[in-house]
Structures are given as structure tokens and as C-alpha cells.
Design a protein around this motif. Structure first.
Motif, PDB file in Angstrom:
ATOM      1  N   ALA A 104       0.806  -1.213   0.000  1.00 60.89           N
ATOM      2  CA  ALA A 104       0.000   0.000   0.000  1.00 60.89           C
ATOM      3  C   ALA A 104       0.844   1.270   0.000  1.00 60.89           C
ATOM      4  CB  ALA A 104      -0.939  -0.008   1.198  1.00 60.89           C
ATOM      5  N   VAL A 105       2.092   1.193   0.479  1.00 60.51           N
ATOM      6  CA  VAL A 105       2.949   2.375   0.506  1.00 60.51           C
ATOM      7  C   VAL A 105       4.282   2.126  -0.193  1.00 60.51           C
ATOM      8  CG1 VAL A 105       1.925   3.362   2.591  1.00 60.51           C
ATOM      9  CG2 VAL A 105       3.780   1.717   2.805  1.00 60.51           C
ATOM     10  N   ASP A 106       4.395   1.039  -0.917  1.00 59.46           N
ATOM     11  CA  ASP A 106       5.649   0.668  -1.575  1.00 59.46           C
ATOM     12  C   ASP A 106       5.538   0.973  -3.064  1.00 59.46           C
ATOM     13  OD1 ASP A 106       8.280  -0.730  -1.510  1.00 59.46           O
ATOM     14  OD2 ASP A 106       7.242  -2.150  -2.813  1.00 59.46           O
ATOM     15  N   GLU A 107       6.288   1.978  -3.520  1.00 56.18           N
ATOM     16  CA  GLU A 107       6.142   2.451  -4.901  1.00 56.18           C
ATOM     17  C   GLU A 107       6.383   1.352  -5.945  1.00 56.18           C
ATOM     18  OE1 GLU A 107       4.968   5.138  -6.335  1.00 56.18           O
ATOM     19  OE2 GLU A 107       4.390   5.896  -4.383  1.00 56.18           O
ATOM     20  N   PRO A 108       7.449   0.552  -5.841  1.00 51.91           N
ATOM     21  CA  PRO A 108       7.626  -0.507  -6.847  1.00 51.91           C
ATOM     22  C   PRO A 108       6.434  -1.464  -6.908  1.00 51.91           C
ATOM     23  CG  PRO A 108       9.648  -0.191  -5.615  1.00 51.91           C
ATOM     24  CD  PRO A 108       8.598   0.616  -4.915  1.00 51.91           C
ATOM     25  N   CYS A 109       5.857  -1.775  -5.747  1.00 52.95           N
ATOM     26  CA  CYS A 109       4.710  -2.683  -5.711  1.00 52.95           C
ATOM     27  C   CYS A 109       3.488  -2.030  -6.342  1.00 52.95           C
ATOM     28  CB  CYS A 109       4.424  -3.096  -4.271  1.00 52.95           C
ATOM     29  SG  CYS A 109       3.114  -4.312  -4.114  1.00 52.95           S
ATOM     30  N   LEU A 110       3.274  -0.758  -6.053  1.00 50.41           N
ATOM     31  CA  LEU A 110       2.132  -0.053  -6.654  1.00 50.41           C
ATOM     32  C   LEU A 110       2.268   0.017  -8.173  1.00 50.41           C
ATOM     33  CD1 LEU A 110       1.710   2.828  -4.042  1.00 50.41           C
ATOM     34  CD2 LEU A 110       0.202   0.853  -4.383  1.00 50.41           C
ATOM     35  N   ILE A 125      -6.097  -1.759  -1.855  1.00 45.75           N
ATOM     36  CA  ILE A 125      -5.416  -1.731  -0.557  1.00 45.75           C
ATOM     37  C   ILE A 125      -4.874  -0.333  -0.272  1.00 45.75           C
ATOM     38  CG2 ILE A 125      -4.764  -4.166  -0.563  1.00 45.75           C
ATOM     39  CD1 ILE A 125      -1.935  -3.191  -1.430  1.00 45.75           C
ATOM     40  N   SER A 126      -5.302   0.671  -1.054  1.00 43.84           N
ATOM     41  CA  SER A 126      -4.695   1.995  -0.971  1.00 43.84           C
ATOM     42  C   SER A 126      -4.931   2.660   0.383  1.00 43.84           C
ATOM     43  CB  SER A 126      -5.227   2.888  -2.094  1.00 43.84           C
ATOM     44  OG  SER A 126      -6.642   2.981  -2.033  1.00 43.84           O
ATOM     45  N   ALA A 127      -5.991   2.259   1.091  1.00 44.97           N
ATOM     46  CA  ALA A 127      -6.235   2.859   2.404  1.00 44.97           C
ATOM     47  C   ALA A 127      -5.214   2.394   3.439  1.00 44.97           C
ATOM     48  CB  ALA A 127      -7.640   2.524   2.880  1.00 44.97           C
ATOM     49  N   GLY A 365       9.180  -3.515 -15.207  1.00 44.01           N
ATOM     50  CA  GLY A 365       9.450  -2.374 -14.343  1.00 44.01           C
ATOM     51  C   GLY A 365      10.919  -2.025 -14.271  1.00 44.01           C
ATOM     52  N   ASP A 366      11.246  -1.178 -13.299  1.00 41.89           N
ATOM     53  CA  ASP A 366      12.618  -0.703 -13.144  1.00 41.89           C
ATOM     54  C   ASP A 366      13.552  -1.842 -12.731  1.00 41.89           C
ATOM     55  OD1 ASP A 366      11.690   1.844 -13.691  1.00 41.89           O
ATOM     56  OD2 ASP A 366      11.464   2.377 -11.570  1.00 41.89           O
ATOM     57  N   VAL A 367      14.824  -1.697 -13.099  1.00 42.14           N
ATOM     58  CA  VAL A 367      15.844  -2.658 -12.673  1.00 42.14           C
ATOM     59  C   VAL A 367      16.000  -2.567 -11.151  1.00 42.14           C
ATOM     60  CG1 VAL A 367      18.278  -3.279 -12.812  1.00 42.14           C
ATOM     61  CG2 VAL A 367      17.047  -2.561 -14.873  1.00 42.14           C
TER      62      VAL A 367
END
Length: 390
Positions: A104-110, A125-127, A365-367
Motif C-alpha cells: 500500500a505504501v511501496d512504490e515498486p509494488c504499486l 489496498i490503498s487505504a 518495471g525498473d531494474v
């Protein structure tokens, strides 16, 4: 490399790997080499597989589920006596609304979620509400013959106090835990062989790991509405996770190369067939050690139509049993003091797989940079993300 990166979209059915082939034949035999290669390909392609082991008893899983249903049916004040927050909840019980889904707060996961088609995304799960599930951690590790830098991750087990639970607890937990540990350790050897490494590469790295029999519990009386998120979209922080069959459906996984949600259904043994089928998922330690050749598998647990159908059947057929969804889960870890860094040959393969996927239009996604660190540090970093360690 073509064998590791299928051009066509992989099947929605997870590969079934037979541990008995590995255990019953010479390591040099063609059958063993092929089954080990299949295991490695499954982890690289899907991040998950189904494992058959003839030594694992379905009745042991049933006894385990019964025990945990009874344990979590106790009042909260009884359960609270088994909490160890000062140890990051790494032994004993974790009560509901404590553990937060990291994603919910992890940028790579989002960004992983953003790359999925809208119909294939997890429930919102954004809340960032904590999961309404409880958990119990029962340590199944072998004591290290040296002083660990991470004693809090290797603490003594907690045994519940209630007499009717306590007398059953250790025998049932140890029997089922040893079965799961033996099965997943065998799979770790198969995966190493399939990746061109000595069979003991991973098992030696995890010899003194803080392995955990780690059932979750969800109260379906309180949290039984459709689309309730019991465990938000996440990956596991350990090396390999193995699951026995739960009595209630609701586990969804996302295979690396499909971008599609898969509702997990663990097969039942055929009449006359010995053993059990178990679900195995890759965790972050395996991803790190392979330099991203294997990616940790994303998953969630939710209340869906199949869950509701099973709840109705359990109410009808077992009216006196607690309505608690228990996950039959075991976390296999690398040793806390092990130096975690990508194995060079696997990291090179990871780069080639990433490039081949890119050429096929698969955006990963990003390396990711996998910095060297102690396994215990990696675990502590992850625990802070999910609010289990201050």
C-alpha cells in the motif's frame, strides 16, 4: 534462454512437481535432471508451483487445522498472553489489525499493480488498513552453533497456556511443521540442481534459518462479507513459502509472465494415491539470491464466491466447529547471519531473462538493485515495512 522465457503466455495451471522422482532416483538420472529443470522453470516463470510429496499426510494437516481453529476461537484476552511485540511478533501470536500490507505504501509494488489490466488487479489496498487476520509463528529452526547477530529473529517458542490446547499443541505443530519443512527443503535442492548449482547450495544457506510454521487465522463470522481483504496484495520476505490445503478458498496469486490473477486450488490426491499436494511460492530471499532470476510471487487472500459457498457448507455440515479460515503455511528462511548477495551465474541469467521478456513486450518495471547484506538485516527491513518491528 528460450526454455526459461516462453514466447506464448504460460498456462493458468501451475506446474506440478513430483518430489518423489528426486528422492527415489539417482541424482545423475535423466528423470531427476528433467524434474529439477521443471522445478526451476516453474519458479522462474510463475514464482510458484504445486509440489507432490508421498510422505506428507493429509490427516496431519487436518489435525493441524482443527488445533488452530480451536486456538483462535479463544477469547482475545487468552490470545494476548501469547503476543511478543518486543520480538517483532516473530514468535507467538499476532492479533488481527496489526500486520499491514507493505504494497500500500511501496512504490515498486504499486507500479506492479498499475501494469496489470484493471480486471486482473488485486482488491483495493490503498487505504493501508492493517489486515484483519491473526497469525501464529512457531519456530522450526535448528539452533546455530554460533552466536547470532539477530537473537530476536531466533527466539524461543511460545506454548499456549490453555490446558486443552497446550496438551495437543507441540506434538501437532511439530508433526505438521516437520512434514512441511522436509518437503520444501527437498524442493530447494531440486531448484538448485535445476539452476545448475550443487544440490545443497540453498539448503546449506538455510541450515540454521529461523524457519516458521506460520498459520494465519481469519474470523469468518466477523470478516465474512464478499470482497473483504483478509491479507492484502504482497510478497513474502522469506526464501520459499509452502502451503497445505486450507478449508476455505480465497488465495489468489499472480504469475510472473501472465499478468493474470490465478485462484489457487491445490489438488487432492486421487483414490489410492499416497501423500499430499502442496503449494510453494518464491519469496524475497530467493529473488535476492538469484539476482531477480526468480521473482517473489505476489498474492492476496480475500472473501470471494467460493469462500462464501464453503462457509455455507461448513455451517451445515460442521455446525459446532469455529468458522475460522486457517492457512496451513510454512516460511522457509535462509540463516539470519548468511551473507545475502546475488549468485553471479544466476544474476547473469536474470539479465538475459529480463531482456528476453522485454523483447516479447513484457514490462517488468525498473531494474532492481540487490545490495549485499545479512539475511537478518533484510528480514528486519521488511518487518518495518509491514509494521511488525519499530
Amino acid at each position: 534462454m528460450a526454455a526459461l522465457v516462453p514466447a506464448e503466455e504460460p498456462s493458468m495451471d501451475l506446474p506440478i512437481i513430483d518430489l518423489d522422482i528426486y528422492r527415489s532416483n539417482a541424482p545423475s538420472s535423466a528423470a531427476v535432471k528433467e524434474e529439477c529443470a521443471r522445478a526451476a522453470r516453474a519458479l522462474i516463470t510463475y514464482g510458484a508451483l504445486v509440489l507432490h510429496d508421498s510422505r506428507v499426510s493429509e490427516s496431519d494437516n487436518e489435525a493441524f487445522l482443527d488445533l488452530l481453529e480451536d486456538y483462535f476461537a479463544q477469547p482475545d484476552e487468552a490470545l494476548k498472553r501469547d503476543e511478543r511485540p518486543e520480538l517483532g511478533y516473530q514468535v507467538g501470536v499476532t492479533l488481527e489489525n496489526t500486520e499491514k500490507p507493505k504494497c500500500a505504501v511501496d512504490e515498486p509494488c504499486l507500479r506492479v499493480i498499475e501494469r496489470l489490466a484493471p480486471a486482473e488487479r488485486p482488491l483495493d489496498i490503498s487505504a493501508h488498513q492493517p489486515d484483519p487476520k491473526c497469525r501464529f509463528f512457531w519456530r522450526m529452526g535448528e539452533p546455530a552453533p554460533y552466536a547470532t547477530e539477530f537473537p530476536g529473529l531466533n527466539a524461543e517458542n511460545v506454548i499456549p497456556e490453555a490446558p486443552e490446547i497446550r496438551e495437543r499443541w507441540t506434538p501437532v505443530m511439530e508433526t505438521w511443521g516437520k512434514s512441511m519443512k522436509s518437503a520444501v527443503s527437498g524442493l530447494a535442492e531440486m531448484a538448485a540442481v535445476g539452476m545448475g548449482l550443487p544440490a545443497e547450495t540453498f539448503t546449506e544457506a538455510g541450515r540454521y534459518g529461523p524457519h516458521l510454521l506460520a498459520p494465519t487465522a481469519s474470523d469468518l463470522q466477523k470478516y465474512g462479507s464478499k470482497d473483504t481483504i483478509l491479507a492484502g496484495f504482497h510478497t513474502d520476505l522469506n526464501f520459499l513459502t509452502i502451503h497445505g490445503r486450507s478449508r476455505y478458498p480465497g488465495l489468489h496469486i499472480w504469475a510472473r509472465n501472465t499478468g493474470r490473477r490465478i485462484a489457487v486450488s491445490i489438488p487432492r490426491p486421487k483414490p489410492g494415491q499416497s501423500g499430499s499436494y502442496l503449494l510453494v511460492q518464491a519469496g524475497k530471499q530467493l529473488e535476492h539470491l538469484t539476482g531477480g532470476l526468480v521473482k517473489a510471487g505476489y498474492h492476496e487472500v480475500v472473501i470471494n464466491d467460493a469462500t462464501l459457498k464453503t462457509v455455507a457448507a461448513r455451517k451445515r455440515d460442521f455446525p459446532d466447529r469455529p468458522l475460522v479460515r486457517i492457512s496451513s503455511t510454512f516460511f522457509w528462511h535462509l540463516s539470519s547471519d548468511y551473507d545475502l548477495a546475488p549468485i553471479p551465474t544466476l544474476a547473469d541469467q536474470a539479465k538475459a531473462v529480463r531482456a528476453a521478456n522485454f523483447d516479447l513486450g513484457r514490462d517488468e518495471g525498473d531494474v532492481v538493485e540487490y545490495a549485499p547484506m545479512k539475511v537478518g538485516q533484510q528480514v528486519q527491513n521488511e518487518l518495518k515495512h509491514i509494521a511488525l518491528l519499530a
